[in-house]
Design an enzyme around this catalytic site. Structure first.
Site, PDB file in Angstrom:
ATOM      1  NE  ARG A   1      10.060 -10.699  -6.832  1.00 45.31           N
ATOM      2  CZ  ARG A   1       9.519  -9.892  -7.760  1.00 45.31           C
ATOM      3  NH1 ARG A   1       9.511 -10.246  -9.029  1.00 45.31           N
ATOM      4  NH2 ARG A   1       8.989  -8.739  -7.407  1.00 45.31           N
TER       5      ARG A   1
ATOM      6  CG  HIS B   1      13.723  -9.021 -12.591  1.00 41.06           C
ATOM      7  ND1 HIS B   1      13.840  -9.290 -11.234  1.00 41.06           N
ATOM      8  CD2 HIS B   1      12.434  -8.678 -12.798  1.00 41.06           C
ATOM      9  CE1 HIS B   1      12.649  -9.108 -10.658  1.00 41.06           C
ATOM     10  NE2 HIS B   1      11.786  -8.730 -11.594  1.00 41.06           N
TER      11      HIS B   1
HETATM   12  N1  LIG Z   1       9.668 -10.943 -13.858  1.00 44.06           N
HETATM   13  C1  LIG Z   1       9.041  -9.782 -13.856  1.00 44.06           C
HETATM   14  O1  LIG Z   1       9.428  -8.820 -14.544  1.00 44.06           O
HETATM   15  C2  LIG Z   1       7.802  -9.622 -13.004  1.00 44.06           C
HETATM   16  C3  LIG Z   1       6.964  -8.528 -13.217  1.00 44.06           C
HETATM   17  C4  LIG Z   1       5.783  -8.424 -12.461  1.00 44.06           C
HETATM   18  C5  LIG Z   1       5.485  -9.392 -11.512  1.00 44.06           C
HETATM   19  N2  LIG Z   1       6.344 -10.431 -11.333  1.00 44.06           N
HETATM   20  C6  LIG Z   1       6.035 -11.476 -10.369  1.00 44.06           C
HETATM   21  O2  LIG Z   1       4.759 -12.025 -10.700  1.00 44.06           O
HETATM   22  C7  LIG Z   1       4.073 -12.319  -9.485  1.00 44.06           C
HETATM   23  C8  LIG Z   1       2.577 -12.420  -9.735  1.00 44.06           C
HETATM   24  O3  LIG Z   1       2.049 -11.148 -10.008  1.00 44.06           O
HETATM   25  P1  LIG Z   1       0.451 -10.957 -10.022  1.00 44.06           P
HETATM   26  O4  LIG Z   1       0.164  -9.494 -10.140  1.00 44.06           O
HETATM   27  O5  LIG Z   1      -0.173 -11.902 -10.992  1.00 44.06           O
HETATM   28  O6  LIG Z   1       0.087 -11.452  -8.535  1.00 44.06           O
HETATM   29  P2  LIG Z   1      -1.335 -11.881  -7.969  1.00 44.06           P
HETATM   30  O7  LIG Z   1      -1.265 -11.683  -6.489  1.00 44.06           O
HETATM   31  O8  LIG Z   1      -2.435 -11.212  -8.748  1.00 44.06           O
HETATM   32  O9  LIG Z   1      -1.425 -13.469  -8.280  1.00 44.06           O
HETATM   33  C9  LIG Z   1      -0.769 -14.400  -7.479  1.00 44.06           C
HETATM   34  C10 LIG Z   1      -1.423 -15.754  -7.724  1.00 44.06           C
HETATM   35  O10 LIG Z   1      -0.668 -16.739  -7.024  1.00 44.06           O
HETATM   36  C11 LIG Z   1      -1.561 -17.577  -6.310  1.00 44.06           C
HETATM   37  N3  LIG Z   1      -0.913 -18.067  -5.088  1.00 44.06           N
HETATM   38  C12 LIG Z   1      -0.296 -17.326  -4.140  1.00 44.06           C
HETATM   39  N4  LIG Z   1       0.139 -18.125  -3.158  1.00 44.06           N
HETATM   40  C13 LIG Z   1      -0.206 -19.390  -3.508  1.00 44.06           C
HETATM   41  C14 LIG Z   1      -0.046 -20.668  -2.904  1.00 44.06           C
HETATM   42  N5  LIG Z   1       0.570 -20.799  -1.715  1.00 44.06           N
HETATM   43  N6  LIG Z   1      -0.543 -21.754  -3.538  1.00 44.06           N
HETATM   44  C15 LIG Z   1      -1.176 -21.627  -4.720  1.00 44.06           C
HETATM   45  N7  LIG Z   1      -1.371 -20.455  -5.354  1.00 44.06           N
HETATM   46  C16 LIG Z   1      -0.882 -19.351  -4.742  1.00 44.06           C
HETATM   47  C17 LIG Z   1      -2.748 -16.710  -5.982  1.00 44.06           C
HETATM   48  O11 LIG Z   1      -3.906 -17.510  -5.809  1.00 44.06           O
HETATM   49  C18 LIG Z   1      -2.841 -15.837  -7.223  1.00 44.06           C
HETATM   50  O12 LIG Z   1      -3.637 -16.525  -8.176  1.00 44.06           O
HETATM   51  C19 LIG Z   1       4.496 -11.180  -8.565  1.00 44.06           C
HETATM   52  O13 LIG Z   1       4.350 -11.541  -7.189  1.00 44.06           O
HETATM   53  C20 LIG Z   1       5.961 -10.982  -8.934  1.00 44.06           C
HETATM   54  O14 LIG Z   1       6.781 -11.798  -8.124  1.00 44.06           O
HETATM   55  C21 LIG Z   1       7.490 -10.564 -12.040  1.00 44.06           C
HETATM   56  O1  LIG Z   2       7.332  -7.420  -9.247  1.00 40.54           O
HETATM   57  C1  LIG Z   2       7.532  -6.621 -10.175  1.00 40.54           C
HETATM   58  O2  LIG Z   2       6.766  -5.668 -10.457  1.00 40.54           O
HETATM   59  C2  LIG Z   2       8.730  -6.798 -11.036  1.00 40.54           C
HETATM   60  O3  LIG Z   2       9.343  -8.027 -10.787  1.00 40.54           O
HETATM   61  C3  LIG Z   2       9.694  -5.673 -10.804  1.00 40.54           C
HETATM   62  O4  LIG Z   2      10.539  -6.052  -9.802  1.00 40.54           O
END
Ligand SMILES: NC(=O)c1ccc[n+]([C@@H]2O[C@H](COP(=O)([O-])OP(=O)(O)OC[C@H]3O[C@@H](n4cnc5c(N)ncnc54)[C@H](O)[C@@H]3O)[C@@H](O)[C@H]2O)c1
Ligand SMILES: O=C(O)[C@H](O)CO
EC number: 1.1.1.79
Length: 312
Positions: free
Chosen positions: A227, A275
Site C-alpha cells: 500500500r 496499482h
Molecule cells: N499492489 C497490489 O496489486 C496488491 C495485490 C494484492 C495484495 N496487495 C497487498 O499485499 C498485502 C499482503 O497480502 P497477503 O495476502 O500476503 O497478506 P498476508 O496477511 O497473508 O501477509 C501479511 C504478512 O505481513 C506480516 N505482518 C503484518 N503486520 C505486521 C507487523 N506489524 N510487523 C511485522 N509483520 C507484519 C504478517 O506476519 C504476514 O506475514 C495486502 O495486505 C495488500 O495490501 C497488493
Molecule cells: O489488495 C488487493 O487485493 C489489491 O491491492 C487490490 O486492491
C-alpha cells in the site's frame, strides 16, 4: 442460499455467471441501492454501508487480498458489520504468481544493471559495466504472508541471499526469517532490495521512512507492492537524492491515481505502475469463495478470516 455481489468496477454479469456455475444451488444477484432483500452471503469490494448494515449474513467475502479499506470503513461505521459476522479475504487466488512476475523481473532488471545501461543508452555510450555479485544483493521481503512467501520462493531459484520479516517466525526454506520489531534492524542491515508486502495496519502505516531506509545497504532499492501509505514519499525521495537508494519501483501510492504534480512522476530512478501488480483473478477467486461457502454450509473451518483487531 442467497448471495449479493458488489464491486465498483468489476463486470457484474461475468462474475455472477461464474458464481452461478460454481454454486448452482444459490440465488446470486448484483446488489443495488435499496435492495434490502434477504442474503446469506455478501461478496464485496468498497461496499456502501447500506449494503451490509442490519443484515443477518453468514459471512462476507472481500474481493481482494488487502482489507484495509473495508476495515477503515468498519471503524467509521461499526454497525455495518458486527463482529459476529466473519469477514474473509482472498488468499493468493492467482495473485501470488503475478507478484512473483513483478518482483523477479524488477530484481533481475536491477541486478543486471539494465537501469544503468538504459542511462548509458540515452547518452549513446557503449560501456560494459562491472557486474554485481549475488552475495552483495540480499533481498528482504517485508511481510512473509501468502504473497510475500510466494515472492521469496520465486527469488530463491535465482540464488540471491533471501530474508523475510514478519510478525511471527516463518519457516520458508532458503529464507532467513526475522520476526517482530526487535529483529527489524537485523533484517534491514545488509538488505539491498526491500520488497514490501505488508498489510496496511496502524502498526505498518509509514513504516518505510527515513529511519528504516537509512538502515538498508548503500545503493539499495525498494519495491512497494503493498500500500502507498507504507511509504513516506518525502523520505523515499530524500534517500534517492542522497544515494542511499539507487532505485524504486512503486505500484501503490498514498493517493491513487497519483496526482500529476507528484514529484515521483519525474524522478529518473523511480519506476511506477498503476496499482496493477496483482489483480483479482475471477476464476480463481470464484473457486476460492465457492469452496469457502460450501465449507461454511457444512460447518467446516475456512481459511482467510480477517482478524479485525490485528487489522488483516
Ligand atoms: N499492489 C497490489 O496489486 C496488491 C495485490 C494484492 C495484495 N496487495 C497487498 O499485499 C498485502 C499482503 O497480502 P497477503 O495476502 O500476503 O497478506 P498476508 O496477511 O497473508 O501477509 C501479511 C504478512 O505481513 C506480516 N505482518 C503484518 N503486520 C505486521 C507487523 N506489524 N510487523 C511485522 N509483520 C507484519 C504478517 O506476519 C504476514 O506475514 C495486502 O495486505 C495488500 O495490501 C497488493
Ligand atoms: O489488495 C488487493 O487485493 C489489491 O491491492 C487490490 O486492491
Amino acid at each position: 442460499m442467497d448471495i449479493i455481489f458488489y464491486h465498483p468496477s468489476f463486470n457484474n454479469n461475468d462474475w455472477i455467471r461464474a458464481l452461478r456455475q460454481a454454486l448452482p444451488q444459490a440465488n446470486i444477484r448484483a446488489w443495488t441501492p435499496g435492495d434490502n432483500a434477504h442474503a446469506d452471503y455478501a461478496l464485496v469490494w468498497h461496499p456502501p454501508v447500506e449494503m451490509l448494515k442490519g443484515r443477518q449474513l453468514k459471512a462476507v467475502f472481500a474481493l481482494g487480498a488487502g482489507v484495509d479499506s473495508i476495515l477503515s470503513q468498519l471503524h467509521a461505521h461499526p454497525e455495518m458489520l458486527p463482529e459476529s459476522i466473519p469477514l474473509f479475504r482472498l488468499e493468493d487466488t492467482g495473485m501470488g504468481l503475478q507478484m512473483q512476475e513483478y518482483a523477479v523481473s524488477q530484481v533481475l532488471h536491477w541486478f543486471r544493471r539494465f537501469d544503468d545501461y538504459q542511462a548509458l543508452k540515452q547518452q549513446a555510450k557503449w560501456q560494459p559495466l562491472e557486474e554485481y555479485e549475488r552475495e552483495d544483493f540480499t533481498i528482504g521481503v517485508l511481510g512473509a504472508g501468502v504473497l510475500g512467501t510466494k515472492v521469496a520462493e520465486s527469488l530463491r531459484q535465482w540464488g540471491f541471499p533471501l530474508r523475510s520479516w514478519s510478525r511471527s517466525r516463518k519457516n520458508i526454506p532458503g529464507v532467513t526469517s526475522f520476526a517482530g520489531g526487535e529483529e527489524l534492524p537485523a533484517f534491514l542491515h545488509g538488505t539491498r532490495v526491500l520488497i514490501n508486502l505488508l498489510p496496511n495496519t496502524p502498526e505498518t502505516t509509514g513504516i518505510i521512512n527515513r529511519a528504516l531506509l537509512n538502515q538498508l545497504a548503500d545503493n539499495s532499492y525498494v519495491i512497494n507492492l503493498a500500500r502507498g501509505v507504507h511509504v513516506v514519499e518525502g523520505d523515499l525521495l530524500a534517500a534517492l537524492e542522497s544515494g542511499k537508494l539507487k532505485g524504486a519501483m512503486l505500484d501503490v501510492f498514498s493517493r491513487e491515481p497519483l496526482p500529476s504534480d507528484n514529484p515521483l512522476w519525474a524522478h529518473p530512478r523511480v519506476a511506477m505502475t498503476p496499482h496493477m501488480a496483482a489483480t483479482t483473478r475471477r476464476s480463481e477467486a470464484v473457486a476460492f469463495i465457492a469452496q469457502a461457502i460450501q465449507r461454511i454450509e457444512r460447518g467446516e473451518a475456512v481459511s482467510g478470516r480477517v482478524d479485525r483487531a490485528r487489522g488483516y
